[in-house]
Design a protein around this motif. Structure first.
Motif, PDB file in Angstrom:
ATOM      1  N   ARG A   1      -4.283  -0.507   5.879  1.00 10.56           N
ATOM      2  CA  ARG A   1      -4.136  -0.066   4.492  1.00 10.56           C
ATOM      3  C   ARG A   1      -4.230   1.451   4.377  1.00 10.56           C
ATOM      4  O   ARG A   1      -3.665   2.044   3.463  1.00 10.56           O
ATOM      5  CB  ARG A   1      -5.215  -0.716   3.618  1.00 10.56           C
ATOM      6  N   VAL A   2      -4.980   2.094   5.283  1.00  8.24           N
ATOM      7  CA  VAL A   2      -5.086   3.547   5.265  1.00  8.24           C
ATOM      8  C   VAL A   2      -3.720   4.179   5.530  1.00  8.24           C
ATOM      9  O   VAL A   2      -3.380   5.227   4.987  1.00  8.24           O
ATOM     10  CB  VAL A   2      -6.122   4.032   6.304  1.00  8.24           C
ATOM     11  N   LEU A   3      -2.917   3.522   6.368  1.00  7.11           N
ATOM     12  CA  LEU A   3      -1.610   4.053   6.753  1.00  7.11           C
ATOM     13  C   LEU A   3      -0.475   3.558   5.860  1.00  7.11           C
ATOM     14  O   LEU A   3       0.666   3.993   6.018  1.00  7.11           O
ATOM     15  CB  LEU A   3      -1.306   3.683   8.205  1.00  7.11           C
TER      16      LEU A   3
ATOM     17  N   ILE B   1     -11.599 -11.313  -1.199  1.00  5.93           N
ATOM     18  CA  ILE B   1     -11.565 -11.672   0.226  1.00  5.93           C
ATOM     19  C   ILE B   1     -10.205 -11.316   0.830  1.00  5.93           C
ATOM     20  O   ILE B   1     -10.132 -10.736   1.922  1.00  5.93           O
ATOM     21  CB  ILE B   1     -11.884 -13.174   0.387  1.00  5.93           C
ATOM     22  N   ILE B   2      -9.133 -11.641   0.131  1.00  2.00           N
ATOM     23  CA  ILE B   2      -7.790 -11.343   0.632  1.00  2.00           C
ATOM     24  C   ILE B   2      -7.598  -9.844   0.823  1.00  2.00           C
ATOM     25  O   ILE B   2      -6.911  -9.389   1.746  1.00  2.00           O
ATOM     26  CB  ILE B   2      -6.725 -11.914  -0.319  1.00  2.00           C
TER      27      ILE B   2
ATOM     28  N   MET C   1      -9.356  -0.277  -2.071  1.00  2.00           N
ATOM     29  CA  MET C   1      -9.554   0.123  -0.666  1.00  2.00           C
ATOM     30  C   MET C   1     -10.501  -0.861   0.008  1.00  2.00           C
ATOM     31  O   MET C   1     -11.446  -1.346  -0.603  1.00  2.00           O
ATOM     32  CB  MET C   1     -10.126   1.547  -0.619  1.00  2.00           C
ATOM     33  N   THR C   2     -10.261  -1.167   1.238  1.00  2.00           N
ATOM     34  CA  THR C   2     -11.089  -2.116   1.969  1.00  2.00           C
ATOM     35  C   THR C   2     -12.472  -1.558   2.231  1.00  2.00           C
ATOM     36  O   THR C   2     -12.709  -0.363   2.198  1.00  2.00           O
ATOM     37  CB  THR C   2     -10.422  -2.466   3.302  1.00  2.00           C
TER      38      THR C   2
ATOM     39  N   GLY D   1       0.477 -15.156  -1.848  1.00  2.00           N
ATOM     40  CA  GLY D   1       0.755 -14.706  -3.200  1.00  2.00           C
ATOM     41  C   GLY D   1      -0.251 -13.663  -3.670  1.00  2.00           C
ATOM     42  O   GLY D   1       0.120 -12.650  -4.274  1.00  2.00           O
ATOM     43  N   ILE D   2      -1.511 -13.901  -3.386  1.00  2.00           N
ATOM     44  CA  ILE D   2      -2.548 -12.938  -3.784  1.00  2.00           C
ATOM     45  C   ILE D   2      -2.370 -11.631  -3.026  1.00  2.00           C
ATOM     46  O   ILE D   2      -2.465 -10.541  -3.602  1.00  2.00           O
ATOM     47  CB  ILE D   2      -3.950 -13.531  -3.535  1.00  2.00           C
ATOM     48  N   TRP D   3      -2.109 -11.730  -1.722  1.00  2.00           N
ATOM     49  CA  TRP D   3      -1.985 -10.519  -0.902  1.00  2.00           C
ATOM     50  C   TRP D   3      -0.804  -9.665  -1.368  1.00  2.00           C
ATOM     51  O   TRP D   3      -0.926  -8.448  -1.519  1.00  2.00           O
ATOM     52  CB  TRP D   3      -1.825 -10.884   0.564  1.00  2.00           C
ATOM     53  N   LEU D   4       0.338 -10.296  -1.626  1.00  2.00           N
ATOM     54  CA  LEU D   4       1.510  -9.533  -2.077  1.00  2.00           C
ATOM     55  C   LEU D   4       1.258  -8.898  -3.441  1.00  2.00           C
ATOM     56  O   LEU D   4       1.636  -7.753  -3.690  1.00  2.00           O
ATOM     57  CB  LEU D   4       2.731 -10.446  -2.149  1.00  2.00           C
ATOM     58  N   ARG D   5       0.597  -9.631  -4.308  1.00  2.00           N
ATOM     59  CA  ARG D   5       0.337  -9.124  -5.658  1.00  2.00           C
ATOM     60  C   ARG D   5      -0.594  -7.912  -5.612  1.00  2.00           C
ATOM     61  O   ARG D   5      -0.377  -6.920  -6.290  1.00  2.00           O
ATOM     62  CB  ARG D   5      -0.257 -10.240  -6.519  1.00  2.00           C
ATOM     63  N   ARG D   6      -1.631  -7.985  -4.785  1.00  2.00           N
ATOM     64  CA  ARG D   6      -2.639  -6.933  -4.779  1.00  2.00           C
ATOM     65  C   ARG D   6      -2.258  -5.742  -3.890  1.00  2.00           C
ATOM     66  O   ARG D   6      -2.725  -4.630  -4.105  1.00  2.00           O
ATOM     67  CB  ARG D   6      -3.992  -7.512  -4.360  1.00  2.00           C
ATOM     68  N   SER D   7      -1.412  -5.977  -2.898  1.00  2.00           N
ATOM     69  CA  SER D   7      -1.012  -4.875  -2.019  1.00  2.00           C
ATOM     70  C   SER D   7       0.159  -4.083  -2.588  1.00  2.00           C
ATOM     71  O   SER D   7       0.379  -2.929  -2.213  1.00  2.00           O
ATOM     72  CB  SER D   7      -0.631  -5.405  -0.635  1.00  2.00           C
ATOM     73  N   SER D   8       0.930  -4.725  -3.476  1.00  2.00           N
ATOM     74  CA  SER D   8       2.085  -4.065  -4.126  1.00  2.00           C
ATOM     75  C   SER D   8       3.082  -3.511  -3.118  1.00  2.00           C
ATOM     76  O   SER D   8       3.693  -2.456  -3.339  1.00  2.00           O
ATOM     77  CB  SER D   8       1.604  -2.936  -5.062  1.00  2.00           C
ATOM     78  N   VAL D   9       3.277  -4.212  -2.005  1.00  2.00           N
ATOM     79  CA  VAL D   9       4.222  -3.740  -1.003  1.00  2.00           C
ATOM     80  C   VAL D   9       5.652  -4.025  -1.449  1.00  2.00           C
ATOM     81  O   VAL D   9       5.913  -4.890  -2.290  1.00  2.00           O
ATOM     82  CB  VAL D   9       3.978  -4.423   0.366  1.00  2.00           C
ATOM     83  N   SER D  10       6.591  -3.280  -0.862  1.00  2.00           N
ATOM     84  CA  SER D  10       8.016  -3.558  -1.017  1.00  2.00           C
ATOM     85  C   SER D  10       8.472  -4.314   0.212  1.00  2.00           C
ATOM     86  O   SER D  10       8.234  -3.879   1.343  1.00  2.00           O
ATOM     87  CB  SER D  10       8.810  -2.253  -1.154  1.00  2.00           C
ATOM     88  N   LEU D  11       9.136  -5.447   0.014  1.00  4.17           N
ATOM     89  CA  LEU D  11       9.608  -6.249   1.138  1.00  4.17           C
ATOM     90  C   LEU D  11      10.968  -5.745   1.593  1.00  4.17           C
ATOM     91  O   LEU D  11      11.891  -5.583   0.780  1.00  4.17           O
ATOM     92  CB  LEU D  11       9.689  -7.725   0.739  1.00  4.17           C
TER      93      LEU D  11
END
Length: 610
Positions: A143-145, A308-309, A1-2, A599-609
């Motif tokens: 990220r909350v939403l 940071i990301i 969480m941020t 790459g870091i953001w996608l890995r850590r956020s675990s979003v579905s594209l």
């Protein structure tokens, strides 16, 4: 969480999944605000949030550091709530124009199924929202939403592409499916499913040619000194200091107003062409303020970049987030609770080289159209390769670029014009992308009232796409992560209003940038600062990527994740990190950073594209 303060809320008609989403936030420290709240509506908060509630259950929440109107945060929240509950909504937009500083305001009335959201003029504080069959929900961090049932942690492929194109994602896009970001100076009114979004403030450039340069220079000095004074903490003021015009001006006034305890902080790099430490030392000595510094290393990037990301709500490719964080962390470690930043000066007063370049290209439009289209463009665009040198080559390059209208011409040097997306993005991803959408978005943002001159149109565009979408979130989020508040004196309402009175020729000419500003502070700033070229906290990432195996391995690992996620074309990574970076570290380093951050953001956020 941020990190940081959180406000959020929802109005959902009998949607258990939304209620469950709200309950999950408690595990992240975002709890329901005290007061009677029905299960199908609620207000959530974490941290230093001003919250006011009525007996009927209507809530007002506020984050940021606003001033004027009622002078306290609680007073501002109460005023908004009283006007809202009394249905005097017409009073709120006008009242917001008298509200200065950074703020995000949310008012929710569950009984009336109504909500009102607003952010400051530059969206220093943000609000995101989703509206649909699942009702209405909002938060100041996306990220909350993200796991709201209407969003389901899905991220739009088109927005991912635009974040690569622009290096960050321009609003109102928010990346996540169904989410929007409230634009600077805007408010949103939601009532039982109907959403109305409007500006309460828009830049109004009203050039004042009667005042005269001397009067404007005096007004500018007074306005900036007052803006710094308004934001000084009670003790231990700190300033970012790069040695450029803006950070030096803020530091200088801070030192004048508080000579005993002002401290300036600077980041340095052990890399030729990137270190500005001597300029910063000169400015600190000139103003007699204490000066501390820190030299960022490649190891610092590997150690902190994932954290940071995490602070950003979407893929974010502004590499100066790294030095900004370490500078803010140094100040926080010395006990400072607030640091002053000089962001905004170049965008207010004409300090970016692209403004000057575009002004030169705009001279071409004065050539009669018949001569341009029938002679100059056919001749120079068809010039043989053997003649593409010397003066003829320069003339051909000028005509080719000048013939492209604004704002498209701003993207002439965009990385994706030199490294085609088909060369590095996966074919499956490209099949889902509208490659022309970023330029269409840029044209919409560039659109301005008839009669506005080129320079002010460029500045107005940068207030949104450079300040609100990139520089301000970069500095604000890095300060939050470091545990220190930040204020922006140059974005003070009086300073901004004054900047819109300055004639464009006093902001940029074909030979000089920020002429009026330099004259105004000629006796205040050191000569080295007045003549220094713009640089900022630039990061020598490409150079280090070429020289440092540890950093190259770190980048390789995250670019490999992009391949596996179906974003990066297979076969590009090895050639890029092995050969392209070696050929031109500074140029290709920019793309390397964007892809690494992605790459870091996608890995850590675990979003579905999608």
């Amino acid at each position: 969480m941020t990190a940081g303060n959180i406000i959020a809320g929802y109005l959902a008609p009998d949607r258990p999944a939304v209620t469950q989403w709200a309950e999950r936030q408690a595990a992240r420290g975002v709890n329901r605000v005290a007061g009677a709240q029905p299960r199908d509506a609620g207000v959530l908060a974490r941290g230093a949030v001003s919250s006011v509630v009525t007996a009927s259950g209507a809530h007002a929440q506020l984050v940021g550091a606003p001033y004027a109107l009622p002078t306290t945060r609680e007073g501002i929240a109460s005023f908004a709530l009283e006007a809202f509950v009394a249905r005097e909504l017409s009073d709120l937009p006008a009242a917001l124009t008298r509200l200065g500083g950074a703020f995000a305001l949310a008012v929710v009335d569950p009984a009336r199924r109504e909500a009102f959201l607003a952010v400051d003029r530059f969206a220093i504080e943000n609000l995101y929202f989703v509206n649909g069959p699942e009702g209405f929900a909002f938060a100041n961090r996306s990220r909350v939403l993200a796991d709201h049932p209407a969003v389901a942690n899905r991220f739009r492929i088109q927005d991912l592409f635009e974040s690569v194109y622009f290096h960050w994602l321009p609003g109102p896009a928010a990346g996540y499916v169904g989410l929007q970001r409230l634009l600077p100076g805007h408010y949103a009114h939601w009532h039982d499913g109907t959403l109305d979004i409007r500006p309460y403030w828009e830049p109004a450039f009203a050039v004042d040619r009667q005042a005269g340069s001397k009067a404007l220079e005096a007004d500018l000095r007074a306005a900036i000194e007052e803006a710094v004074a308004r934001r000084l903490p009670q003790k231990n003021p700190a300033c970012f200091l790069s040695g450029g015009l803006d950070s030096s001006t803020v530091t200088g006034y801070c030192g004048r107003l508080r000579p005993a305890d002002t401290v300036a902080y600077t980041i340095g790099f052990e890399a030729d062409g990137y270190d500005e430490m001597e300029f910063a030392r000169t400015a600190a000595a000139h103003f007699g303020v204490r000066h501390e510094n820190y030299y960022v290393t490649p190891t610092d990037i590997v150690d902190m970049l994932p954290t940071i990301i995490d602070e950003f709500d979407a893929p974010f490719g502004n590499a100066s987030a790294i030095p900004t964080y370490y500078c803010a962390r140094l100040a926080a470690s010395r006990g400072h609770r607030l640091i002053l930043a000089g962001d905004g000066g170049d965008e207010l007063f004409g300090g970016n080289a692209r403004y000057q370049k575009q002004l030169v290209f705009e001279h071409y439009s004065r050539v009669p159209a018949a001569l341009r289209h029938a002679l100059l463009e056919p001749v120079f665009k068809g010039l043989p390769d053997g003649l593409q040198h010397g003066l003829l080559g320069k003339a051909a390059s000028y005509v080719r670029q000048a013939a492209v209208p604004l704002p498209d011409r701003l993207m002439t040097y965009n990385l994706l014009n030199f490294i085609a997306p088909v060369r590095f993005l996966a074919p499956e991803l490209l099949a889902s992308v509208d490659l022309d959408a970023p330029l269409r978005d840029l044209r919409t943002m560039y659109d301005a009232p008839a009669g506005m001159d080129t320079i002010n149109r460029l500045l107005r565009l940068d207030w949104r796409i450079t300040l609100a979408d990139s520089d301000l979130p970069k500095v604000s989020r890095m300060c939050t992560l470091a545990g220190i508040d930040v204020a922006y004196p140059l974005l003070d309402e009086e300073v901004v209003d004054l900047s819109m009175r300055i004639p464009p020729e006093d902001k940029v000419t074909s030979k000089e940038m920020r002429p009026l500003y330099r004259r105004a502070f000629a006796d205040f700033l050191p000569q080295a600062t007045l003549t220094k070229s713009k640089q900022g906290f630039g990061l020598p990432f490409g150079v280090w990527l070429h020289e440092q195996p540890q950093l190259r391995d770190f980048a390789n690992d995250n670019l490999q994740h992009l391949e596996q996620a179906g974003v990066l074309a297979r076969g590009f990574r090895d050639d890029f990190l092995t050969h392209k970076i070696k050929e031109h570290p500074a140029y290709f380093g920019t793309l390397a950073w964007i892809l690494l951050a992605l790459g870091i953001w996608l890995r850590r956020s675990s979003v579905s594209l999608v």
